[in-house]
Design a protein around this motif. Structure first.
Motif, short mmCIF file in Angstrom:
data_model
loop_
_atom_site.label_atom_id
_atom_site.label_comp_id
_atom_site.label_asym_id
_atom_site.label_seq_id
_atom_site.Cartn_x
_atom_site.Cartn_y
_atom_site.Cartn_z
N UNK A 150 0.93 -0.98 0.10
CA UNK A 150 -0.10 0.16 0.12
C UNK A 150 0.75 1.23 -0.13
N UNK A 151 1.04 1.93 -0.98
CA UNK A 151 1.91 3.08 -1.16
C UNK A 151 1.67 4.14 -0.19
N UNK A 152 0.52 4.17 0.28
CA UNK A 152 0.22 5.16 1.44
C UNK A 152 1.03 4.91 2.69
N UNK A 153 1.38 3.86 3.10
CA UNK A 153 2.29 3.49 4.41
C UNK A 153 3.55 4.19 4.18
N UNK A 154 4.00 4.33 5.40
CA UNK A 154 5.20 5.20 5.50
C UNK A 154 6.52 4.26 5.04
N UNK A 155 6.41 2.91 5.15
CA UNK A 155 7.83 2.09 4.79
C UNK A 155 7.27 1.59 3.50
N UNK A 156 6.34 2.00 2.77
CA UNK A 156 6.19 1.21 1.43
C UNK A 156 7.37 1.32 0.41
N UNK A 157 8.06 2.42 0.16
CA UNK A 157 9.06 2.89 -0.64
C UNK A 157 10.31 1.66 -0.34
N UNK A 158 10.44 1.65 1.11
CA UNK A 158 11.98 0.91 1.36
C UNK A 158 11.39 -0.64 1.19
N UNK A 159 10.05 -0.99 1.44
CA UNK A 159 10.00 -2.46 1.38
C UNK A 159 9.91 -2.75 -0.15
N UNK A 160 9.59 -1.80 -1.05
CA UNK A 160 9.58 -2.10 -2.55
C UNK A 160 11.38 -2.27 -2.85
N UNK A 161 12.26 -1.62 -2.24
CA UNK A 161 13.50 -1.63 -2.66
C UNK A 161 14.00 -2.78 -2.12
N UNK A 162 13.77 -3.15 -1.10
CA UNK A 162 14.22 -4.35 -0.46
C UNK A 162 13.82 -5.68 -1.13
#
Length: 209
Positions: A150-162
């Protein structure tokens, strides 16, 4: 052959924002793919036909990764209703309208697609939940191949990168750009990027058997 990344969230779950992020991370990206060339050239493909055809694509592209985008129902429902109402006539026309691949995908996932059903929250939410459950069931035991985001969640971008095992360049750590806001769906058409892959060949799609 490069491994594929398929973004299999339904429309209005931030597919365009994620595609833009993928471009900026260095991936050849197609937001929709209606030709063999687009499917072959792009490393990342979203929207139609992938949200409908992920099972076949999983077989066609061993080693592929899948990103399932989620969105809170109270935000998704008015947005998808507005989109489907705008698209309805061209989705149902037998004498033209949208291309056959797009029609097939929308009519399969949002079945039965009628004007009456588009006014029903329970119908639209049922389509969303059925699509989600089908994905979770299909990837059961293969969680390493599927990222729910869910891109609205704070850690979403870092989770994508991981998930992608990517270290971003300077200026890309902040997250996703919000585009296609307020019901607009044309932002991708305006994107100019050397890694953007066009969905069609000069406006033409491959013939559908």
């Amino acid at each position: 052959m490069q491994d594929k990344i398929f973004i299999i969230g339904l429309p209005r779950t931030a597919t365009t924002s994620v595609c833009l992020a993928m471009l900026n991370l260095g991936f050849k990206t197609a937001h929709t793919a209606y030709t063999r060339a687009a499917m072959t050239q792009a490393q990342v493909i979203a929207d139609t036909p992938v949200f409908c055809d992920y099972r076949q694509l999983d077989l066609d592209y061993p080693g592929a990764k899948f990103i399932y985008l989620t969105r809170e129902p109270e935000l998704w429902l008015p947005s998808i209703r507005q989109l489907l109402k705008r698209m309805y006539v061209n989705l149902q026309r037998s004498d033209g309208g949208f291309n056959p691949t797009l029609k097939r995908c929308y009519n399969r996932v949002f079945h039965p697609l009628t004007q009456e059903n588009l006014d029903r929250d329970d119908f639209l939410l049922g389509c969303y939940q059925r699509h989600q459950q089908d994905i979770l069931e299909y990837f059961r035991g293969r969680e390493q191949d599927l990222l729910m985001l869910d891109v609205s969640e704070q850690e979403s971008f870092s989770r994508l990168l991981a998930f992608l095992n990517v270290i971003p360049g300077e200026g890309l750590e902040q997250g996703f750009d919000r585009i296609n806001i307020g019901g607009k769906v044309t932002a991708w058409n305006k994107v100019r990027h050397p890694l953007k892959i066009e969905a069609t060949q000069g406006g033409k799609i491959d013939k559908v058997a």
